[in-house]
Motif scaffolding. Structure first.
Motif, PDB file in Angstrom:
ATOM      1  N   ILE A  43       0.929  -1.230   0.077  1.00 58.27           N
ATOM      2  CA  ILE A  43       0.112   0.032  -0.136  1.00 58.27           C
ATOM      3  C   ILE A  43       0.870   1.315   0.031  1.00 58.27           C
ATOM      4  CG2 ILE A  43      -1.907  -1.152   0.975  1.00 58.27           C
ATOM      5  CD1 ILE A  43      -1.134   0.180   3.649  1.00 58.27           C
ATOM      6  N   GLY A  68       2.974   1.874   8.346  1.00 57.06           N
ATOM      7  CA  GLY A  68       3.931   0.965   9.146  1.00 57.06           C
ATOM      8  C   GLY A  68       4.095  -0.318   8.521  1.00 57.06           C
ATOM      9  N   ILE A  69       3.023  -0.852   8.004  1.00 61.47           N
ATOM     10  CA  ILE A  69       3.010  -2.113   7.546  1.00 61.47           C
ATOM     11  C   ILE A  69       3.859  -2.599   6.405  1.00 61.47           C
ATOM     12  CG2 ILE A  69       1.202  -1.932   5.795  1.00 61.47           C
ATOM     13  CD1 ILE A  69       0.043  -4.678   7.018  1.00 61.47           C
ATOM     14  N   TRP A  99      -6.613   5.029   4.752  1.00 57.79           N
ATOM     15  CA  TRP A  99      -6.861   3.529   4.989  1.00 57.79           C
ATOM     16  C   TRP A  99      -8.457   3.546   5.139  1.00 57.79           C
ATOM     17  CZ3 TRP A  99      -2.639   5.294   8.856  1.00 57.79           C
ATOM     18  CH2 TRP A  99      -1.590   4.994   8.223  1.00 57.79           C
ATOM     19  N   TRP A 121      -1.382   3.836  14.882  1.00 59.79           N
ATOM     20  CA  TRP A 121      -1.521   2.242  15.065  1.00 59.79           C
ATOM     21  C   TRP A 121      -0.329   1.978  15.924  1.00 59.79           C
ATOM     22  CZ3 TRP A 121      -3.795  -2.170  12.485  1.00 59.79           C
ATOM     23  CH2 TRP A 121      -5.084  -1.827  11.728  1.00 59.79           C
ATOM     24  N   THR A 152       2.794  -0.860  15.001  1.00 61.77           N
ATOM     25  CA  THR A 152       2.955  -0.289  13.432  1.00 61.77           C
ATOM     26  C   THR A 152       3.349   1.199  13.260  1.00 61.77           C
ATOM     27  OG1 THR A 152       0.817  -1.867  13.112  1.00 61.77           O
ATOM     28  CG2 THR A 152       1.249  -0.305  11.283  1.00 61.77           C
ATOM     29  N   HIS A 153       3.261   1.778  14.057  1.00 62.35           N
ATOM     30  CA  HIS A 153       3.455   3.268  14.077  1.00 62.35           C
ATOM     31  C   HIS A 153       4.751   3.545  15.104  1.00 62.35           C
ATOM     32  CE1 HIS A 153      -0.122   4.834  11.528  1.00 62.35           C
ATOM     33  NE2 HIS A 153       0.579   4.008  10.958  1.00 62.35           N
TER      34      HIS A 153
HETATM   35  N1  PBE Z   1      -2.459   0.107   8.118  1.00 67.19           N
HETATM   36  C1  PBE Z   1      -3.926   0.494   8.560  1.00 67.19           C
HETATM   37  C2  PBE Z   1      -1.572   1.347   8.712  1.00 67.19           C
HETATM   38  C3  PBE Z   1      -2.346   1.636   9.951  1.00 67.19           C
HETATM   39  C4  PBE Z   1      -3.944   1.528   9.511  1.00 67.19           C
HETATM   40  C5  PBE Z   1      -2.243  -1.044   8.937  1.00 67.19           C
HETATM   41  C6  PBE Z   1      -2.179   0.022   6.900  1.00 67.19           C
HETATM   42  C7  PBE Z   1      -0.375   1.294   8.734  1.00 67.19           C
HETATM   43  O1  PBE Z   1       0.216   0.371   8.383  1.00 67.19           O
HETATM   44  O2  PBE Z   1       0.527   2.179   8.948  1.00 67.19           O
END
Ligand code: PBE
Length: 311
Positions: free
Chosen positions: A56, A61-62, A214, A261, A265-266
């Motif tokens: 994406i 973060g992913i 998102w 997140w 993730t963040h």
């Molecule tokens: N996501 C959705 C975001 C946070 C919300 C998991 C793609 C990310 O990876 O930063």
């Protein structure tokens, strides 16, 4: 002569009887041999394997977690960049054709309700465990917009609620109209988040919010915008990259965002900006990120990906 006539009659009778008996038998249904030109056209072989990991937006973060996963598991696949919307479009196409696909995926997201999908096991725990989604404000918001802050201190919802809004957004991308409808349909829940006489301090004051596109963030941010606008605030909601959003809150350029997140993730953004922001609270718990495949993809674990690489 007489004898042979008798014999002939006997033979004829026997023949008639035989035909009669045969006629009583239930007709065996014999499928006619299919004519060669009536045969089903041969299905083109579906290729079983992966060519890439569908990613994406690069600030998510992913994406950095997936770069790490590529290294940790030695994955022989490139990670492509795109967006949440592009990723779900690719999922949809692949599923329509029974093709294998692996995407950067997460919950909450409407894709999990729309299709049979599974998270691949991650024995090295690259993607971490359970995440929560947090509301992050600039420092000073509590003093400047106390009423808004009081609402954000209460704002928290679960799968049932965000799921309904995401579903509405999947069907129709008028996010604000969907949020307004949802707000009206759930007025008791919404009232419970609001301080008494909410809107008293509004007077058309501006509130600046940012989001990344998102699906979960769209659902949450537009509901918050609808609630604030309904109370008389002017809400400016803009789409940006994740890094921009975190740095803008830290710099005090925006009031808040509702799609952080944490803790994993963040994490990198939190390390960079955590000291300069105000983490108000979790607005959703039980989030998850990972690599996601359709249920029919015949592997369960990230370690099996390399056994199914297409040239
Ligand atoms: N996501 C959705 C975001 C946070 C919300 C998991 C793609 C990310 O990876 O930063």
């Amino acid at each position: 002569m007489f004898k042979s006539k008798l014999m002939l009659m006997f033979v004829i009778l026997l023949a008639l009887l035989t035909i009669g008996v045969m006629g009583c038998e239930p007709e065996e249904e014999v499928d006619p041999e299919p004519e060669p030109d009536e045969e089903e056209p041969e299905e083109p072989e579906v290729e079983v394997g992966f060519r890439e990991i569908t990613g994406i937006d690069p600030g998510a973060g992913i994406m950095s977690s997936t770069e790490e996963a590529v290294e940790v598991y030695d994955l022989e696949l490139p990670l492509t960049e795109g967006s949440d919307a592009a990723m779900t479009a690719e999922l949809s196409t692949a599923i329509g054709e029974d093709e294998w696909i692996v995407v950067t995926g997460w919950a909450p997201h409407w894709k999990l309700a729309e299709w049979d999908l599974k998270f691949l096991e991650d024995p090295e725990l690259v993607y971490g465990g359970e995440e929560y989604i947090a509301t992050i404000a600039r420092q000073g918001l509590a003093d400047d917009l106390p009423e808004v802050y009081a609402f954000l201190e209460e704002f928290y919802w679960g799968d049932e609620e965000i799921g309904v809004v995401m579903e509405m957004n999947m069907e129709d991308d008028d996010f604000l109209a969907n949020a307004e409808t949802w707000m009206e349909d759930n007025s008791d829940l919404v009232e419970g988040w609001l301080p008494d006489d909410f809107g008293e301090e509004a007077n058309g004051q501006e509130v600046e919010i940012q989001l990344v596109e998102w699906e979960c963030a769209l659902a949450t941010s537009y509901v918050v915008k609808a609630i604030l606008q309904d109370a008389g605030y002017e809400v400016d909601l803009t789409s940006v990259d994740a890094g921009v959003m975190w740095s803008a809150a830290a710099a005090g350029d925006i009031d808040f965002f509702v799609c952080a997140w944490l803790p994993g993730t963040h994490e990198a953004y939190y390390e960079d900006y955590g000291d300069d922001i105000d983490e108000i609270r979790a607005n959703y718990e039980g989030a998850q990120i990972g690599l996601v495949v359709p249920e029919y993809v015949d592997i369960d674990c990230i370690t099996e990906i390399n056994d199914h690489i297409l040239d």
